[in-house]
Design a protein around this motif. Structure first.
Motif, PDB file in Angstrom:
ATOM      1  N   ASP A  64       0.751  -1.201   0.147  1.00 36.42           N
ATOM      2  CA  ASP A  64      -0.192   0.269  -0.306  1.00 36.42           C
ATOM      3  C   ASP A  64       1.017   1.148  -0.093  1.00 36.42           C
ATOM      4  O   ASP A  64       0.724   2.095   0.671  1.00 36.42           O
ATOM      5  N   GLN A  65       2.159   1.191  -0.426  1.00 37.75           N
ATOM      6  CA  GLN A  65       2.690   1.837  -0.364  1.00 37.75           C
ATOM      7  C   GLN A  65       2.816   3.322  -1.559  1.00 37.75           C
ATOM      8  O   GLN A  65       3.453   4.282  -1.427  1.00 37.75           O
ATOM      9  N   PHE A  66       1.802   3.214  -2.645  1.00 39.35           N
ATOM     10  CA  PHE A  66       2.147   3.491  -3.955  1.00 39.35           C
ATOM     11  C   PHE A  66       0.814   4.309  -4.086  1.00 39.35           C
ATOM     12  O   PHE A  66       0.256   3.530  -4.364  1.00 39.35           O
ATOM     13  N   ASP A  67      -0.189   5.294  -3.338  1.00 40.38           N
ATOM     14  CA  ASP A  67      -0.786   5.792  -3.553  1.00 40.38           C
ATOM     15  C   ASP A  67      -2.060   5.590  -3.289  1.00 40.38           C
ATOM     16  O   ASP A  67      -3.071   5.772  -3.530  1.00 40.38           O
ATOM     17  N   ASN A  68      -2.131   4.582  -1.976  1.00 41.36           N
ATOM     18  CA  ASN A  68      -2.649   3.713  -1.236  1.00 41.36           C
ATOM     19  C   ASN A  68      -3.531   2.780  -1.306  1.00 41.36           C
ATOM     20  O   ASN A  68      -4.984   3.412  -2.117  1.00 41.36           O
ATOM     21  N   GLN A  69      -3.061   2.354  -2.950  1.00 40.09           N
ATOM     22  CA  GLN A  69      -3.631   1.677  -4.071  1.00 40.09           C
ATOM     23  C   GLN A  69      -4.183   0.019  -3.189  1.00 40.09           C
ATOM     24  O   GLN A  69      -4.260  -0.736  -4.146  1.00 40.09           O
ATOM     25  N   ASN A  70      -3.801  -0.156  -1.932  1.00 37.98           N
ATOM     26  CA  ASN A  70      -3.154  -1.765  -1.554  1.00 37.98           C
ATOM     27  C   ASN A  70      -4.023  -1.400   0.344  1.00 37.98           C
ATOM     28  O   ASN A  70      -3.589  -1.922   0.825  1.00 37.98           O
ATOM     29  N   PRO A  71      -5.182  -0.865   0.611  1.00 36.40           N
ATOM     30  CA  PRO A  71      -5.928  -0.159   1.157  1.00 36.40           C
ATOM     31  C   PRO A  71      -6.549  -1.948   2.322  1.00 36.40           C
ATOM     32  O   PRO A  71      -6.311  -1.889   3.593  1.00 36.40           O
ATOM     33  N   ILE A  91      -0.650 -15.004  -2.373  1.00 39.33           N
ATOM     34  CA  ILE A  91      -0.510 -14.050  -1.969  1.00 39.33           C
ATOM     35  C   ILE A  91      -0.557 -13.737  -0.125  1.00 39.33           C
ATOM     36  O   ILE A  91      -0.826 -14.987   0.358  1.00 39.33           O
ATOM     37  N   PHE A  92       0.442 -12.785  -0.182  1.00 40.66           N
ATOM     38  CA  PHE A  92       0.846 -13.546   1.568  1.00 40.66           C
ATOM     39  C   PHE A  92       0.202 -11.405   1.958  1.00 40.66           C
ATOM     40  O   PHE A  92      -0.384 -10.766   1.096  1.00 40.66           O
ATOM     41  N   GLU A  93       0.852 -11.525   3.474  1.00 39.05           N
ATOM     42  CA  GLU A  93       0.197 -10.108   3.901  1.00 39.05           C
ATOM     43  C   GLU A  93       1.008  -9.116   3.749  1.00 39.05           C
ATOM     44  O   GLU A  93       2.221  -8.899   2.542  1.00 39.05           O
ATOM     45  N   LEU A  94       0.881  -7.930   3.614  1.00 40.96           N
ATOM     46  CA  LEU A  94       1.119  -6.778   3.196  1.00 40.96           C
ATOM     47  C   LEU A  94       2.186  -6.855   3.733  1.00 40.96           C
ATOM     48  O   LEU A  94       2.679  -6.458   4.681  1.00 40.96           O
ATOM     49  N   VAL A  95       3.048  -5.802   2.448  1.00 41.84           N
ATOM     50  CA  VAL A  95       4.716  -5.582   2.860  1.00 41.84           C
ATOM     51  C   VAL A  95       4.570  -4.452   2.566  1.00 41.84           C
ATOM     52  O   VAL A  95       4.084  -3.574   2.359  1.00 41.84           O
TER      53      VAL A  95
END
Length: 181
Positions: A64-71, A91-95
């Motif tokens: 979600d580091q790029f313009d909040n595109q995976n909140p 698919i893993f946990e957010l990184v």
């Protein structure tokens, strides 16, 4: 260090060693559910199916580091990927892939393989580079991951072979995959 020394977290909280994938070629990707490149999930699924008989795996790491595109969290992301794009690869946990809290796996990958100059390959990449410059200019510097859907190809021996930018074509990626299979 080797890629097999790293631990990753599944959406259910379980910790998994990258040792699990020893002997398997891997395409490791930072993904996002609300990105203009999200359509690539279908392409990644096709590669996963096409080369799976050769033990090839795609591993998705939402970011979600790029313009909040995976909140969403990892579990919700996994469900959205499955429902909207037919994704069956892990698919893993957010990184985080850049900055002080970069996940160790991505820190390793970024330093294992070279990167090409960014923003000149095609019009889509030029436009993306301009957007990144406005949103997070530091992501354009050095080894940083520039945006969602940056891909790292690792061979069956754990050697990082190539880095692909989000704007690189699926055909170009598949040509390199076929060389290592």
């Amino acid at each position: 260090m080797s890629i097999y020394n790293y631990l990753v977290k599944k959406p259910n909280g379980e910790i998994l060693s990258m040792e699990t994938y020893r002997g398997k070629p891997m395409l490791i990707v930072n993904t996002a559910n609300q990105c203009r490149f999200t359509y690539q999930l279908e392409d990644l699924q096709k590669m996963y199916e096409k080369y799976g008989e050769n033990n090839f795996v795609v591993l998705g790491f939402p970011c979600d580091q790029f313009d909040n595109q995976n909140p969403e969290d990892g579990e919700e992301t996994t469900q959205l990927c499955k429902i909207n794009y037919g994704v069956t690869f892990p698919i893993f946990e957010l990184v985080q892939v850049n900055g002080e809290t970069t996940h160790p796996l991505f820190n390793y990958l970024k330093h294992e393989v070279g990167f090409r100059e960014f923003g000149k390959a095609n019009m889509q990449e030029k436009m993306l580079a301009q957007a990144i410059f406005q949103i997070a200019p530091s992501f354009l510097d050095g080894r940083n991951i520039r945006w969602n859907f940056t891909k790292f190809l690792v061979d069956g021996n754990g050697k990082t072979i190539a880095r692909f930018e989000p704007t690189d074509s699926q055909l170009d990626i598949e040509q390199v995959i076929e060389k290592i299979l």
